[in-house]
Design a protein around this motif. Sequence first.
Motif, PDB file in Angstrom:
ATOM      1  N   LYS A  15       0.853  -1.190   0.000  1.00  0.00           N
ATOM      2  CA  LYS A  15       0.000   0.000   0.000  1.00  0.00           C
ATOM      3  C   LYS A  15       0.889   1.241   0.000  1.00  0.00           C
ATOM      4  CE  LYS A  15      -3.603   2.266   2.727  1.00  0.00           C
ATOM      5  NZ  LYS A  15      -4.380   2.193   3.991  1.00  0.00           N
ATOM      6  N   VAL A  16       0.788   2.023  -1.091  1.00  0.00           N
ATOM      7  CA  VAL A  16       1.664   3.170  -1.297  1.00  0.00           C
ATOM      8  C   VAL A  16       0.813   4.402  -1.626  1.00  0.00           C
ATOM      9  CG1 VAL A  16       3.505   4.079  -2.774  1.00  0.00           C
ATOM     10  CG2 VAL A  16       3.475   1.665  -2.180  1.00  0.00           C
ATOM     11  N   PRO A  17       1.130   5.538  -1.055  1.00  0.00           N
ATOM     12  CA  PRO A  17       0.413   6.755  -1.446  1.00  0.00           C
ATOM     13  C   PRO A  17       0.656   7.065  -2.930  1.00  0.00           C
ATOM     14  CG  PRO A  17       1.675   7.127   0.563  1.00  0.00           C
ATOM     15  CD  PRO A  17       2.106   5.798   0.010  1.00  0.00           C
ATOM     16  N   ARG A  18      -0.409   7.360  -3.649  1.00  0.00           N
ATOM     17  CA  ARG A  18      -0.275   7.671  -5.077  1.00  0.00           C
ATOM     18  C   ARG A  18       0.708   8.826  -5.286  1.00  0.00           C
ATOM     19  NH1 ARG A  18      -3.275   7.064  -9.744  1.00  0.00           N
ATOM     20  NH2 ARG A  18      -4.997   6.118  -8.626  1.00  0.00           N
ATOM     21  N   LYS A  19       0.671   9.792  -4.393  1.00  0.00           N
ATOM     22  CA  LYS A  19       1.548  10.964  -4.511  1.00  0.00           C
ATOM     23  C   LYS A  19       3.022  10.552  -4.531  1.00  0.00           C
ATOM     24  CE  LYS A  19       0.498  14.980  -2.916  1.00  0.00           C
ATOM     25  NZ  LYS A  19       0.097  16.102  -2.082  1.00  0.00           N
ATOM     26  N   LEU A  20       3.382   9.518  -3.788  1.00  0.00           N
ATOM     27  CA  LEU A  20       4.766   9.048  -3.770  1.00  0.00           C
ATOM     28  C   LEU A  20       5.153   8.475  -5.131  1.00  0.00           C
ATOM     29  CD1 LEU A  20       7.414   8.552  -2.306  1.00  0.00           C
ATOM     30  CD2 LEU A  20       6.410   6.485  -1.310  1.00  0.00           C
ATOM     31  N   LEU A  21       4.262   7.729  -5.757  1.00  0.00           N
ATOM     32  CA  LEU A  21       4.545   7.201  -7.098  1.00  0.00           C
ATOM     33  C   LEU A  21       4.769   8.346  -8.080  1.00  0.00           C
ATOM     34  CD1 LEU A  21       1.887   4.352  -7.372  1.00  0.00           C
ATOM     35  CD2 LEU A  21       4.285   4.157  -6.679  1.00  0.00           C
ATOM     36  N   GLN A  22       3.967   9.402  -7.940  1.00  0.00           N
ATOM     37  CA  GLN A  22       4.115  10.570  -8.810  1.00  0.00           C
ATOM     38  C   GLN A  22       5.447  11.265  -8.552  1.00  0.00           C
ATOM     39  OE1 GLN A  22       0.472  12.493  -7.636  1.00  0.00           O
ATOM     40  NE2 GLN A  22      -0.712  11.537  -9.283  1.00  0.00           N
ATOM     41  N   GLN A  23       5.818  11.416  -7.284  1.00  0.00           N
ATOM     42  CA  GLN A  23       7.081  12.071  -6.941  1.00  0.00           C
ATOM     43  C   GLN A  23       8.277  11.286  -7.469  1.00  0.00           C
ATOM     44  OE1 GLN A  23       6.655  12.350  -2.687  1.00  0.00           O
ATOM     45  NE2 GLN A  23       5.520  14.272  -2.800  1.00  0.00           N
ATOM     46  N   LEU A  24       8.173   9.972  -7.459  1.00  0.00           N
ATOM     47  CA  LEU A  24       9.253   9.123  -7.971  1.00  0.00           C
ATOM     48  C   LEU A  24       9.264   9.071  -9.497  1.00  0.00           C
ATOM     49  CD1 LEU A  24       8.955   6.149  -5.446  1.00  0.00           C
ATOM     50  CD2 LEU A  24      10.836   7.798  -5.576  1.00  0.00           C
ATOM     51  N   GLY A  25       8.197   9.528 -10.127  1.00  0.00           N
ATOM     52  CA  GLY A  25       8.108   9.522 -11.582  1.00  0.00           C
ATOM     53  C   GLY A  25       7.851   8.153 -12.174  1.00  0.00           C
ATOM     54  N   ILE A  26       7.197   7.274 -11.423  1.00  0.00           N
ATOM     55  CA  ILE A  26       6.976   5.911 -11.918  1.00  0.00           C
ATOM     56  C   ILE A  26       5.500   5.555 -12.057  1.00  0.00           C
ATOM     57  CG2 ILE A  26       9.169   5.018 -11.055  1.00  0.00           C
ATOM     58  CD1 ILE A  26       7.493   3.693  -8.753  1.00  0.00           C
ATOM     59  N   TYR A  35      -3.949  -2.290  -7.807  1.00  0.00           N
ATOM     60  CA  TYR A  35      -5.277  -1.732  -7.546  1.00  0.00           C
ATOM     61  C   TYR A  35      -5.158  -0.336  -6.963  1.00  0.00           C
ATOM     62  CZ  TYR A  35      -6.935  -6.504  -8.165  1.00  0.00           C
ATOM     63  OH  TYR A  35      -7.227  -7.737  -8.678  1.00  0.00           O
ATOM     64  N   GLN A  36      -6.274   0.401  -6.967  1.00  0.00           N
ATOM     65  CA  GLN A  36      -6.293   1.740  -6.416  1.00  0.00           C
ATOM     66  C   GLN A  36      -7.585   1.966  -5.642  1.00  0.00           C
ATOM     67  OE1 GLN A  36      -5.975   4.294  -9.814  1.00  0.00           O
ATOM     68  NE2 GLN A  36      -8.024   3.848 -10.554  1.00  0.00           N
ATOM     69  N   ARG A  37      -7.456   2.778  -4.606  1.00  0.00           N
ATOM     70  CA  ARG A  37      -8.613   3.187  -3.812  1.00  0.00           C
ATOM     71  C   ARG A  37      -8.240   4.479  -3.094  1.00  0.00           C
ATOM     72  NH1 ARG A  37     -11.460   1.384   1.362  1.00  0.00           N
ATOM     73  NH2 ARG A  37     -13.628   1.805   0.849  1.00  0.00           N
ATOM     74  N   ALA A  38      -9.054   5.502  -3.302  1.00  0.00           N
ATOM     75  CA  ALA A  38      -8.811   6.816  -2.719  1.00  0.00           C
ATOM     76  C   ALA A  38      -7.406   7.292  -3.109  1.00  0.00           C
ATOM     77  CB  ALA A  38      -9.027   6.794  -1.218  1.00  0.00           C
ATOM     78  N   ASP A  39      -6.587   7.660  -2.140  1.00  0.00           N
ATOM     79  CA  ASP A  39      -5.255   8.213  -2.417  1.00  0.00           C
ATOM     80  C   ASP A  39      -4.146   7.165  -2.378  1.00  0.00           C
ATOM     81  OD1 ASP A  39      -6.322  10.776  -2.677  1.00  0.00           O
ATOM     82  OD2 ASP A  39      -6.090  11.197  -0.544  1.00  0.00           O
ATOM     83  N   ARG A  78      -8.842  -7.078  -3.775  1.00  0.00           N
ATOM     84  CA  ARG A  78      -9.188  -7.649  -5.083  1.00  0.00           C
ATOM     85  C   ARG A  78     -10.454  -7.027  -5.672  1.00  0.00           C
ATOM     86  NH1 ARG A  78      -6.500 -12.640  -6.063  1.00  0.00           N
ATOM     87  NH2 ARG A  78      -5.301 -13.341  -4.271  1.00  0.00           N
ATOM     88  N   SER A  79     -11.271  -6.410  -4.842  1.00  0.00           N
ATOM     89  CA  SER A  79     -12.507  -5.767  -5.334  1.00  0.00           C
ATOM     90  C   SER A  79     -12.297  -4.289  -5.673  1.00  0.00           C
ATOM     91  CB  SER A  79     -13.625  -5.903  -4.295  1.00  0.00           C
ATOM     92  OG  SER A  79     -13.327  -5.123  -3.143  1.00  0.00           O
ATOM     93  N   TYR A  80     -11.122  -3.762  -5.403  1.00  0.00           N
ATOM     94  CA  TYR A  80     -10.836  -2.363  -5.723  1.00  0.00           C
ATOM     95  C   TYR A  80     -10.664  -2.206  -7.232  1.00  0.00           C
ATOM     96  CZ  TYR A  80      -9.717  -1.744  -0.727  1.00  0.00           C
ATOM     97  OH  TYR A  80      -9.758  -1.699   0.648  1.00  0.00           O
ATOM     98  N   GLU A  81     -10.715  -0.966  -7.685  1.00  0.00           N
ATOM     99  CA  GLU A  81     -10.543  -0.657  -9.096  1.00  0.00           C
ATOM    100  C   GLU A  81      -9.112  -0.948  -9.535  1.00  0.00           C
ATOM    101  OE1 GLU A  81     -11.124   3.231 -12.016  1.00  0.00           O
ATOM    102  OE2 GLU A  81     -11.274   3.482  -9.849  1.00  0.00           O
ATOM    103  N   SER A  82      -8.958  -1.502 -10.732  1.00  0.00           N
ATOM    104  CA  SER A  82      -7.618  -1.721 -11.279  1.00  0.00           C
ATOM    105  C   SER A  82      -6.920  -0.386 -11.425  1.00  0.00           C
ATOM    106  CB  SER A  82      -7.691  -2.406 -12.638  1.00  0.00           C
ATOM    107  OG  SER A  82      -8.126  -3.732 -12.494  1.00  0.00           O
ATOM    108  N   PHE A  83      -5.613  -0.399 -11.263  1.00  0.00           N
ATOM    109  CA  PHE A  83      -4.839   0.836 -11.297  1.00  0.00           C
ATOM    110  C   PHE A  83      -4.863   1.477 -12.667  1.00  0.00           C
ATOM    111  CE2 PHE A  83      -0.968   3.147 -12.223  1.00  0.00           C
ATOM    112  CZ  PHE A  83      -1.057   4.135 -11.260  1.00  0.00           C
ATOM    113  N   ARG A  84      -4.984   2.803 -12.660  1.00  0.00           N
ATOM    114  CA  ARG A  84      -4.792   3.649 -13.834  1.00  0.00           C
ATOM    115  C   ARG A  84      -4.071   4.894 -13.350  1.00  0.00           C
ATOM    116  NH1 ARG A  84     -10.570   3.533 -14.437  1.00  0.00           N
ATOM    117  NH2 ARG A  84     -10.407   5.779 -14.194  1.00  0.00           N
ATOM    118  N   PRO A  85      -3.116   5.402 -14.133  1.00  0.00           N
ATOM    119  CA  PRO A  85      -2.448   6.640 -13.735  1.00  0.00           C
ATOM    120  C   PRO A  85      -3.456   7.770 -13.534  1.00  0.00           C
ATOM    121  CG  PRO A  85      -1.258   5.601 -15.521  1.00  0.00           C
ATOM    122  CD  PRO A  85      -2.547   4.844 -15.354  1.00  0.00           C
ATOM    123  N   ALA A  86      -3.135   8.723 -12.684  1.00  0.00           N
ATOM    124  CA  ALA A  86      -4.048   9.815 -12.350  1.00  0.00           C
ATOM    125  C   ALA A  86      -4.527  10.567 -13.590  1.00  0.00           C
ATOM    126  CB  ALA A  86      -3.382  10.777 -11.367  1.00  0.00           C
TER     127      ALA A  86
END
Length: 94
Positions: A15-26, A35-39, A78-86
Amino acid sequence: MKLDFIQDPGHGWLKVPRKLLQQLGIEHKITHYSYQRADYVYLEEDCDYSTFQAAMNQAGLSFTCRDRIADEKHSKIRSYESFRPALENKSAQP
């Protein structure tokens, strides 16, 4: 930094904050197997976890994991939405 590693009998996710993925550029390197849910993004253990780990190492950052075991046979992740970039999430909204 402490992050939760959540697992059920068949799989695991970091479980990783989406903002961290953005800061890392990945964010664009993460697959739809996560998967993704909220932030938060739940990085699947087989590929996306290692992408994140490599980016953290390259940035000179470290993290530790708190292991969390799902109470149910299949984690609710497993019931969360599949990941998509912001960017894709924003373009899908009216």
